[in-house]
Design an enzyme around this catalytic site. Structure first.
Site, PDB file in Angstrom:
ATOM      1  N   ARG A  58      32.224  47.675  31.927  1.00  0.00           N
ATOM      2  CA  ARG A  58      32.019  47.721  33.558  1.00  0.00           C
ATOM      3  C   ARG A  58      30.817  48.487  33.616  1.00  0.00           C
ATOM      4  O   ARG A  58      30.580  49.382  33.481  1.00  0.00           O
ATOM      5  CB  ARG A  58      33.253  48.761  33.949  1.00  0.00           C
ATOM      6  CG  ARG A  58      33.140  49.159  35.638  1.00  0.00           C
ATOM      7  CD  ARG A  58      34.238  50.057  35.728  1.00  0.00           C
ATOM      8  NE  ARG A  58      34.422  50.753  37.186  1.00  0.00           N
ATOM      9  CZ  ARG A  58      34.981  49.918  38.219  1.00  0.00           C
ATOM     10  NH1 ARG A  58      35.833  48.811  37.817  1.00  0.00           N
ATOM     11  NH2 ARG A  58      34.916  50.618  39.270  1.00  0.00           N
ATOM     12  N   HIS A  91      33.602  40.288  40.017  1.00  0.00           N
ATOM     13  CA  HIS A  91      34.792  41.012  39.467  1.00  0.00           C
ATOM     14  C   HIS A  91      35.767  40.167  39.003  1.00  0.00           C
ATOM     15  O   HIS A  91      36.979  40.236  39.689  1.00  0.00           O
ATOM     16  CB  HIS A  91      35.145  42.095  40.530  1.00  0.00           C
ATOM     17  CG  HIS A  91      35.878  43.382  40.155  1.00  0.00           C
ATOM     18  ND1 HIS A  91      36.384  43.531  38.802  1.00  0.00           N
ATOM     19  CD2 HIS A  91      36.358  44.645  40.635  1.00  0.00           C
ATOM     20  CE1 HIS A  91      37.007  44.629  38.699  1.00  0.00           C
ATOM     21  NE2 HIS A  91      37.035  45.210  39.878  1.00  0.00           N
ATOM     22  N   GLN A  98      39.559  41.602  38.790  1.00  0.00           N
ATOM     23  CA  GLN A  98      40.246  41.867  39.913  1.00  0.00           C
ATOM     24  C   GLN A  98      40.798  40.631  40.460  1.00  0.00           C
ATOM     25  O   GLN A  98      41.940  40.814  41.082  1.00  0.00           O
ATOM     26  CB  GLN A  98      39.356  42.645  40.962  1.00  0.00           C
ATOM     27  CG  GLN A  98      40.030  42.941  42.206  1.00  0.00           C
ATOM     28  CD  GLN A  98      41.117  44.123  41.939  1.00  0.00           C
ATOM     29  OE1 GLN A  98      40.912  45.113  41.481  1.00  0.00           O
ATOM     30  NE2 GLN A  98      42.403  43.834  42.419  1.00  0.00           N
ATOM     31  N   ASP A 138      37.273  45.139  51.413  1.00  0.00           N
ATOM     32  CA  ASP A 138      36.807  45.846  50.309  1.00  0.00           C
ATOM     33  C   ASP A 138      36.060  47.136  50.740  1.00  0.00           C
ATOM     34  O   ASP A 138      35.577  46.825  51.998  1.00  0.00           O
ATOM     35  CB  ASP A 138      36.192  44.954  49.325  1.00  0.00           C
ATOM     36  CG  ASP A 138      35.569  46.082  48.205  1.00  0.00           C
ATOM     37  OD1 ASP A 138      36.301  46.900  47.693  1.00  0.00           O
ATOM     38  OD2 ASP A 138      34.505  45.560  47.182  1.00  0.00           O
ATOM     39  N   CYS A 153      41.250  46.041  46.767  1.00  0.00           N
ATOM     40  CA  CYS A 153      41.153  46.226  45.419  1.00  0.00           C
ATOM     41  C   CYS A 153      40.906  47.804  45.109  1.00  0.00           C
ATOM     42  O   CYS A 153      41.232  48.019  43.889  1.00  0.00           O
ATOM     43  CB  CYS A 153      39.936  45.591  44.814  1.00  0.00           C
ATOM     44  SG  CYS A 153      38.239  46.101  45.418  1.00  0.00           S
ATOM     45  N   ARG A 207      46.532  44.504  38.026  1.00  0.00           N
ATOM     46  CA  ARG A 207      45.260  44.538  36.971  1.00  0.00           C
ATOM     47  C   ARG A 207      45.955  44.677  35.435  1.00  0.00           C
ATOM     48  O   ARG A 207      45.447  44.150  34.615  1.00  0.00           O
ATOM     49  CB  ARG A 207      44.643  45.813  37.340  1.00  0.00           C
ATOM     50  CG  ARG A 207      43.920  45.696  38.809  1.00  0.00           C
ATOM     51  CD  ARG A 207      42.526  44.761  38.593  1.00  0.00           C
ATOM     52  NE  ARG A 207      41.814  45.027  37.576  1.00  0.00           N
ATOM     53  CZ  ARG A 207      40.726  46.024  37.787  1.00  0.00           C
ATOM     54  NH1 ARG A 207      40.735  46.588  38.988  1.00  0.00           N
ATOM     55  NH2 ARG A 207      39.810  46.181  36.822  1.00  0.00           N
TER      56      ARG A 207
END
Length: 310
Positions: A101, A128, A131, A227, A267, A295
């Site tokens: 990450r 991402h 996700q 988001d 998310c 996830r």
């Protein structure tokens, strides 16, 4: 050849479907496959703040029979204290996969270029993909199963220039969804991402579109998504971003433009009163807690798929 997941379109439509099937199977039986039994190690590197990513990968690796080794990026200083390539050559002799990450997509690509084990993008500034796999699992869970993913209309509203919007375009097109991303001028996806998503959609029966009118974007949507407006690294421009994006807040009034049975995704972390109203994220259409759980299942599926390609 070692397979990696660096961006959403690293998976073909058939491969994405296989990963989603695995994720739903893991959701039903969390230990039905243990490809890391031994235990084998997986390096989990975090340069950015994390909750769901660290929790789900660490839990998932353990449930797959493996051992999660968390690497604090602030201490490792990858690319500063040691080159990305040198760090990779240390890691791939000791672990069966690397999860990172980080910030620049180029860092991840540099690692994958020399790694002998799968490298997984756990979030970069550009994409991402983990996700998005979780989100597709969530949509399938609430919209009739994987067979009903193609043709679903998904509207993403807010900062449409960020990594989540790019991944919704690519992964959504791969799954055959009709994806609309919506934001004001200055907050829209790059032409390259839209062109790539359009090319994928042409092969899957999906479609992609870019909008600036949130009501038009959400009209008749099956899934509505947003988001945070202030991503990691955007803190200095927070006040301006909030002012620009406030008309794109997902409210009950905006959600009323979607289908009556539409679901809401985010998310997380979420900032109530900014990108989403409390009544929406805490309301009956919200499936964000299933999304957060998924996830775990999606990332186990990704690791299983990549490890079995070797």
């Amino acid at each position: 050849m070692t397979r990696h997941l660096l961006r959403d379109d690293d998976l073909t439509p058939a491969e994405q479907h296989e990963v989603l099937e695995l994720a739903l199977a893991f959701r039903e039986d969390r230990t039905f496959r243990t490809p890391l039994a031994g235990p084998q190690g997986v390096a989990l590197i975090f340069d950015k703040p994390t909750l769901r990513t660290q929790l789900s990968f660490a839990t998932g690796v353990a449930e797959m029979g493996g051992f999660p080794t968390v690497v604090d990026g602030r201490l490792a200083q990858i690319g500063v204290r040691e080159s990305v390539a040198d760090v990779t050559r240390v890691l791939d002799r000791q672990v069966s996969a690397i999860v990172w990450r980080t910030f620049g997509q180029d860092r991840l690509e540099e690692m994958a270029a020399v790694s002998r084990v799968p490298v997984v993008n756990a979030l970069t500034d550009d994409y991402h993909p983990c996700q998005l796999l979780a989100d597709l699992v969530t949509i399938a869970q609430h919209r009739g199963g994987l067979g009903h993913l193609p043709g679903q209309r998904l509207a993403y509203v807010g900062d449409a220039a960020n990594n989540m919007a790019a991944s919704y375009l690519l992964a959504g097109a791969t799954a055959g969804l009709h994806v609309v991303v919506c934001g004001p001028d200055g907050y829209l996806p790059t032409d390259d991402v839209v062109a790539r998503a359009s090319a994928i959609a042409a092969t899957t029966g999906g479609s992609v579109a870019v909008e600036t009118d949130p009501r038009a974007a959400v009209a008749a949507a099956d899934v509505v998504v947003t988001d945070t407006w202030v991503s990691m690294g955007d803190e200095e421009s927070a006040a301006q971003r909030v002012a620009d994006l406030l008309p794109y807040q997902v409210t009950d009034e905006l959600l009323a433009s979607a289908r009556e049975d539409a679901i809401f995704l985010h998310c997380l972390p979420a900032y109530r009163g900014k990108e989403v109203a409390a009544g929406v994220i805490d309301g009956p259409r919200s499936v964000v807690w299933d999304e957060a759980e998924n996830r775990l299942h999606a990332q186990k599926a990704v690791l299983t798929f990549l490890l079995e390609q070797r």
